[in-house]
Every structure is written in C-alpha cells, then in structure tokens.
Scaffold this motif. Structure first.
Motif, PDB file in Angstrom:
ATOM      1  N   THR A   5     -36.629  89.423  48.972  1.00 35.19           N
ATOM      2  CA  THR A   5     -37.219  88.095  49.154  1.00 35.19           C
ATOM      3  C   THR A   5     -36.182  87.004  48.976  1.00 35.19           C
ATOM      4  OG1 THR A   5     -39.327  88.885  48.325  1.00 35.19           O
ATOM      5  CG2 THR A   5     -38.974  86.521  48.296  1.00 35.19           C
ATOM      6  N   ALA A   6     -35.431  87.059  47.911  1.00 34.09           N
ATOM      7  CA  ALA A   6     -34.396  86.060  47.652  1.00 34.09           C
ATOM      8  C   ALA A   6     -33.067  86.646  48.084  1.00 34.09           C
ATOM      9  CB  ALA A   6     -34.387  85.681  46.173  1.00 34.09           C
ATOM     10  N   ARG A  11     -31.858  81.594  48.790  1.00 36.53           N
ATOM     11  CA  ARG A  11     -32.512  81.820  47.499  1.00 36.53           C
ATOM     12  C   ARG A  11     -33.624  80.783  47.369  1.00 36.53           C
ATOM     13  NH1 ARG A  11     -29.807  84.395  43.095  1.00 36.53           N
ATOM     14  NH2 ARG A  11     -30.389  82.695  41.701  1.00 36.53           N
ATOM     15  N   PHE A  12     -34.838  81.271  47.198  1.00 39.10           N
ATOM     16  CA  PHE A  12     -35.966  80.365  47.048  1.00 39.10           C
ATOM     17  C   PHE A  12     -35.870  79.638  45.716  1.00 39.10           C
ATOM     18  CE2 PHE A  12     -37.470  83.527  50.071  1.00 39.10           C
ATOM     19  CZ  PHE A  12     -37.960  82.709  51.070  1.00 39.10           C
ATOM     20  N   SER A  13     -36.481  78.460  45.656  1.00 35.50           N
ATOM     21  CA  SER A  13     -36.389  77.624  44.459  1.00 35.50           C
ATOM     22  C   SER A  13     -37.713  77.595  43.713  1.00 35.50           C
ATOM     23  CB  SER A  13     -35.978  76.197  44.835  1.00 35.50           C
ATOM     24  OG  SER A  13     -36.940  75.618  45.692  1.00 35.50           O
ATOM     25  N   ILE A  14     -37.608  77.560  42.403  1.00 33.20           N
ATOM     26  CA  ILE A  14     -38.787  77.535  41.533  1.00 33.20           C
ATOM     27  C   ILE A  14     -38.613  76.412  40.519  1.00 33.20           C
ATOM     28  CG2 ILE A  14     -40.073  78.781  39.752  1.00 33.20           C
ATOM     29  CD1 ILE A  14     -39.404  81.358  41.190  1.00 33.20           C
ATOM     30  N   LEU A  15     -39.681  75.662  40.309  1.00 31.99           N
ATOM     31  CA  LEU A  15     -39.703  74.623  39.280  1.00 31.99           C
ATOM     32  C   LEU A  15     -40.562  75.112  38.126  1.00 31.99           C
ATOM     33  CD1 LEU A  15     -39.124  71.756  38.223  1.00 31.99           C
ATOM     34  CD2 LEU A  15     -41.159  70.979  39.471  1.00 31.99           C
ATOM     35  N   GLY A  29     -34.678  82.740  32.071  1.00 29.91           N
ATOM     36  CA  GLY A  29     -33.935  83.988  31.937  1.00 29.91           C
ATOM     37  C   GLY A  29     -34.474  85.079  32.859  1.00 29.91           C
ATOM     38  N   ILE A  30     -35.782  85.115  33.027  1.00 26.18           N
ATOM     39  CA  ILE A  30     -36.402  86.129  33.899  1.00 26.18           C
ATOM     40  C   ILE A  30     -36.112  85.850  35.372  1.00 26.18           C
ATOM     41  CG2 ILE A  30     -38.624  87.056  34.691  1.00 26.18           C
ATOM     42  CD1 ILE A  30     -39.707  86.474  31.857  1.00 26.18           C
ATOM     43  N   LEU A  31     -36.175  84.578  35.780  1.00 32.74           N
ATOM     44  CA  LEU A  31     -36.160  84.224  37.196  1.00 32.74           C
ATOM     45  C   LEU A  31     -34.795  83.838  37.755  1.00 32.74           C
ATOM     46  CD1 LEU A  31     -39.431  82.100  37.120  1.00 32.74           C
ATOM     47  CD2 LEU A  31     -39.177  84.384  38.090  1.00 32.74           C
ATOM     48  N   SER A  32     -33.889  83.323  36.907  1.00 40.08           N
ATOM     49  CA  SER A  32     -32.609  82.811  37.389  1.00 40.08           C
ATOM     50  C   SER A  32     -31.762  83.820  38.167  1.00 40.08           C
ATOM     51  CB  SER A  32     -31.790  82.258  36.218  1.00 40.08           C
ATOM     52  OG  SER A  32     -32.388  81.095  35.698  1.00 40.08           O
ATOM     53  N   PRO A  33     -31.804  85.119  37.822  1.00 42.85           N
ATOM     54  CA  PRO A  33     -31.003  86.056  38.614  1.00 42.85           C
ATOM     55  C   PRO A  33     -31.447  86.159  40.084  1.00 42.85           C
ATOM     56  CG  PRO A  33     -31.573  87.019  36.497  1.00 42.85           C
ATOM     57  CD  PRO A  33     -32.393  85.773  36.643  1.00 42.85           C
ATOM     58  N   TYR A  34     -32.660  85.740  40.380  1.00 44.87           N
ATOM     59  CA  TYR A  34     -33.212  85.936  41.724  1.00 44.87           C
ATOM     60  C   TYR A  34     -33.542  84.633  42.460  1.00 44.87           C
ATOM     61  CZ  TYR A  34     -33.978  90.355  39.332  1.00 44.87           C
ATOM     62  OH  TYR A  34     -33.809  91.505  38.595  1.00 44.87           O
ATOM     63  N   TYR A  35     -33.706  83.539  41.710  1.00 44.85           N
ATOM     64  CA  TYR A  35     -34.145  82.288  42.321  1.00 44.85           C
ATOM     65  C   TYR A  35     -33.317  81.124  41.787  1.00 44.85           C
ATOM     66  CZ  TYR A  35     -38.265  85.175  43.280  1.00 44.85           C
ATOM     67  OH  TYR A  35     -39.095  86.184  43.692  1.00 44.85           O
ATOM     68  N   ASP A  36     -33.294  80.042  42.561  1.00 44.71           N
ATOM     69  CA  ASP A  36     -32.727  78.790  42.073  1.00 44.71           C
ATOM     70  C   ASP A  36     -33.799  78.119  41.230  1.00 44.71           C
ATOM     71  OD1 ASP A  36     -30.287  79.042  43.332  1.00 44.71           O
ATOM     72  OD2 ASP A  36     -30.991  78.111  45.184  1.00 44.71           O
ATOM     73  N   VAL A  37     -33.510  77.946  39.964  1.00 46.32           N
ATOM     74  CA  VAL A  37     -34.510  77.461  39.008  1.00 46.32           C
ATOM     75  C   VAL A  37     -34.201  76.038  38.579  1.00 46.32           C
ATOM     76  CG1 VAL A  37     -35.532  77.800  36.729  1.00 46.32           C
ATOM     77  CG2 VAL A  37     -35.028  79.780  38.180  1.00 46.32           C
ATOM     78  N   LYS A  38     -35.215  75.190  38.644  1.00 43.76           N
ATOM     79  CA  LYS A  38     -35.159  73.850  38.065  1.00 43.76           C
ATOM     80  C   LYS A  38     -36.232  73.772  36.995  1.00 43.76           C
ATOM     81  CE  LYS A  38     -33.285  71.138  41.904  1.00 43.76           C
ATOM     82  NZ  LYS A  38     -32.862  72.285  42.729  1.00 43.76           N
ATOM     83  N   THR A  54     -38.254  69.503  46.929  1.00 40.49           N
ATOM     84  CA  THR A  54     -39.489  70.278  47.024  1.00 40.49           C
ATOM     85  C   THR A  54     -39.216  71.744  46.746  1.00 40.49           C
ATOM     86  OG1 THR A  54     -40.299  68.760  48.722  1.00 40.49           O
ATOM     87  CG2 THR A  54     -41.459  70.869  48.481  1.00 40.49           C
ATOM     88  N   PRO A  55     -39.772  72.290  45.666  1.00 40.54           N
ATOM     89  CA  PRO A  55     -39.532  73.701  45.354  1.00 40.54           C
ATOM     90  C   PRO A  55     -40.416  74.608  46.199  1.00 40.54           C
ATOM     91  CG  PRO A  55     -40.986  72.752  43.717  1.00 40.54           C
ATOM     92  CD  PRO A  55     -40.599  71.622  44.655  1.00 40.54           C
ATOM     93  N   ASP A  56     -40.076  75.876  46.233  1.00 37.02           N
ATOM     94  CA  ASP A  56     -40.891  76.846  46.964  1.00 37.02           C
ATOM     95  C   ASP A  56     -42.085  77.304  46.139  1.00 37.02           C
ATOM     96  OD1 ASP A  56     -39.360  77.290  49.495  1.00 37.02           O
ATOM     97  OD2 ASP A  56     -37.778  77.776  48.055  1.00 37.02           O
ATOM     98  N   LEU A  57     -42.018  77.132  44.818  1.00 33.14           N
ATOM     99  CA  LEU A  57     -43.123  77.521  43.935  1.00 33.14           C
ATOM    100  C   LEU A  57     -42.982  76.788  42.613  1.00 33.14           C
ATOM    101  CD1 LEU A  57     -44.693  80.984  43.446  1.00 33.14           C
ATOM    102  CD2 LEU A  57     -43.775  79.857  41.422  1.00 33.14           C
TER     103      LEU A  57
END
Length: 371
Positions: A5-6, A11-15, A29-38, A54-57
């Motif tokens: 997916t990423a 890399r999809f972004s998550i807020l 810590g869980i999501l940063s390896p796979y997504y761009d996290v804000k 605009t984040p993806d989720l």
C-alpha cells in the motif's frame, strides 16, 4: 501487506490527533515506518493542518480539551474539500452510543486504547486502500464524464455546422443566437442548468437544412410555392434527425428544430401551432434567432441597427413572438448588447468557436447605446 500500500513511489500520509504525547509517540512509532506521519496535539491545530496539507487518513482521539474529536469530525465532514478523508477514532471509550455517534458523524472505524500495533496497522491499511480505490474510481468517472462531454460538444458543433454548411455568410450566427437564447431564458426565470442546456440545443435548430437541395437553399431569388414547401421541411427533417437520441439535450434540440418557425398567432410552420402550444424553448430561440438575423449583413440585405431590430421585435409582439418573452427581452437590452459585443470579438479575431455555454462576465453597456 503494508509495503504494497505504501510503496516506494508514494507513501500515504496520516494525521494523528491526540492531546496525550505518549499516545502520539506510540502511534507514530507504529505507523512511521510505513506512512508519512503528521501530529496535532489538539483539534484546533488539526483543523489548521488539514487546510494546508490534506492527509490520506486521520487518527482522531475523542476526549480532548477545547474541541473534542466528535466536533473535529463534524467540521471535517461539513467541508466538501475535506469530507472524503477517512477518520478512525482512537479512544478508550467503549460505550455503544459513542461508537454509534462516531459512525453517524462519518467515521469509518474505531481503534480502542491501549492500541495493538497489529490491529492498528491492519485497520489503517484497510481504510487507506479503500479510500485510494474510491479516489481512483472517482477520477476515472470524472475522466470518462469529461470525455463524454467533449464528445457531446463535438456532436453539437458538427450538427450545427452541418445545418449551415452551405451558408457561408452566417458567421457566428448560430453561437450568438444561442447566447441570446440563454440570456433570455435566464431573464425569464429558467434555471442556469436548463438555460445552459438550451444554449447547447439552440445551435442545432437548422440541422434539417442538410436535407434541402442546394438549388433551393442557395436560390438567389424568391422561392415559388413548391420550393418554399421544400425549404420549410427543414424543420421536420431536423426533428427526425435529432429525435433519434433520447438524451435531454437532443430531445430539447429536436423540439427547437421542429418548432422554431412557429408563430404566436398561429401563422408559422410546420404545424401552425399558436400561443402556449408552442414549446417555450422554441419561442425563446425564435426570438433570439430573428434578432440576430436582422442585425447581420447578408448578400441580399444590409444589417439592421440594433434599434431597428429591437423595434421590430416589439412591433411583432403577439404576432410572431410571445408577448411576455418580448417584454422580457426588451428589459435586458443591456445584457443582449453586451452579449452581442462579446461574440463579435470572436469574428473580429477570426476565431471559430466550437460550443460556448457562457455569457460575458459583466455587462457595461450605457442605457442608450442601442439607439
């Protein structure tokens, strides 16, 4: 599963929105390896972030000071530019009514605290995939719709051109009279969408002339009775051609083609309709068509002044034209003249339009400019 997916290309972004730093650290810590996290420490900050990026989720805590998660979600879903962002609530609340409220507000899922890394990744990945697939489908639909609209506009242009193929002196007549038709329809209370549809249909009003022999269509003399009957058959021919489509546009165009030579007093053709028995679409187009024809220079006549043309329209109120439409037309002289001037710029620049569904953005015509 996550890597598919990423991927490396995107890399999809998550807020993450939570007022507890520890919770933010765990989720990051869980999501940063796979997504761009804000991250946002409050609902207020979250709303400011999504306006710029605009984040993806969004992973959204419920219990926060100031604006809680429910209020943030409500604001997001009320904004058409942000409403499609999937929201997952992350909360220690487990009451059924809270979950129900969240789903009613537009959330797609819940993750309960303390969070499980595997469950968090699985649910985030599922919602990211679904949102991505939905956006891809919407983009495909928009692309196909755009292609269909272009095809339809091309068909309009071709049918309009076919009706005037042997008439080299009409210039941009079919486009001007379409613009006048739209202007009059709007002034008469038609919705913008319906008036725009009429502007698309109007240029096809003479499609049936394609079936008229050249020796009659181009005759440099007055037609005899038999020839006149043949010439008048273009209204029925146009109807037969255009009515083969059951779309609203071509059904309207067929109606206009058939009835645009009917007259209010019943002396028109092909069916001798009178008054309100003539479709309003055709009554509008007939008035716009005659006005533009009068103000055009042709091999057999000089162009009338706009004052002469307006006077003629007024004089034929209740005879050729619907009296109510005449009064409406006269009440928007400024708009008609601004439209005329706007379209003349196309001829002056020798630009051949395809189809235009708009009027000039503003009308700056002086009260007596038509005199």
């Amino acid at each position: 599963m996550i890597e598919s997916t990423a991927n490396a290309q995107h890399r999809f972004s998550i807020l993450i929105v939570d007022d507890e730093p520890a919770n933010i650290d765990i989720l990051s810590g869980i999501l940063s390896p796979y997504y761009d996290v804000k991250v946002a420490p409050s609902g207020v900050v979250a709303l400011k972030i999504v306006e710029k990026h605009t984040p993806d989720l969004i992973l959204l805590d419920i219990m926060m000071p100031g604006i809680n998660g429910f209020d943030v979600c409500k604001k997001l879903k009320s904004d058409k530019n942000l409403s499609q962002i999937p929201v997952i609530f992350v909360t220690a609340l487990v009451q059924g009514e809270d979950e129900e409220k969240g789903f009613e507000l537009g959330a797609v899922d819940y993750i309960t605290k303390p969070v499980s890394p595997a469950i968090t990744l699985a649910r985030v990945n599922t919602q990211i995939k679904l949102a991505h697939q939905m956006r891809s489908t919407e983009n495909l639909v928009q692309s196909r719709t755009s292609e269909l609209e272009k095809s339809q506009q091309s068909a309009i242009s071709m049918l309009a051109a076919a009706g005037h193929y042997n008439d080299t002196d009409t210039g941009h007549h079919i486009w001007r009279m379409a613009a006048y038709s739209k202007c009059l329809a709007l002034a008469h209370g038609w919705s913008y969408e319906r008036a725009t549809l009429l502007a698309q249909a109007a240029p096809m009003h003479d499609t049936g002339k394609i079936g008229i022999p050249d020796n009659i269509l181009k005759a440099p003399r007055r037609l005899d009775d038999i020839e006149l009957d043949i010439m008048r058959s273009h209204a029925s021919i146009g109807y037969q051609i255009l009515s083969q489509s059951d779309t609203p546009l071509f059904q309207l165009a067929a109606e206009v083609a058939l009835c645009h030579h009917e007259k209010w007093d019943g002396t028109g053709y092909p069916n001798g309709l009178s008054g309100n028995d003539i479709p309003e679409s055709a009554r509008i187009v007939a008035l716009a068509d005659v006005f533009d024809a009068l103000t055009m220079k042709r091999p057999y006549k000089k162009a009338w002044s706009v004052k002469e043309a307006f006077d003629y329209i007024e004089m034929n109120s209740g005879k050729h034209f619907d009296p109510n439409l005449v009064q409406c037309f006269l009440s928007v002289k400024k708009d008609i003249l601004a439209t005329k001037a706007y379209w003349l710029t196309f001829e002056d620049k020798n630009i051949v339009p395809t189809i235009h569904n708009f009027l000039p953005r503003s009308c700056h015509v002086k009260d007596n400019e038509y005199d």
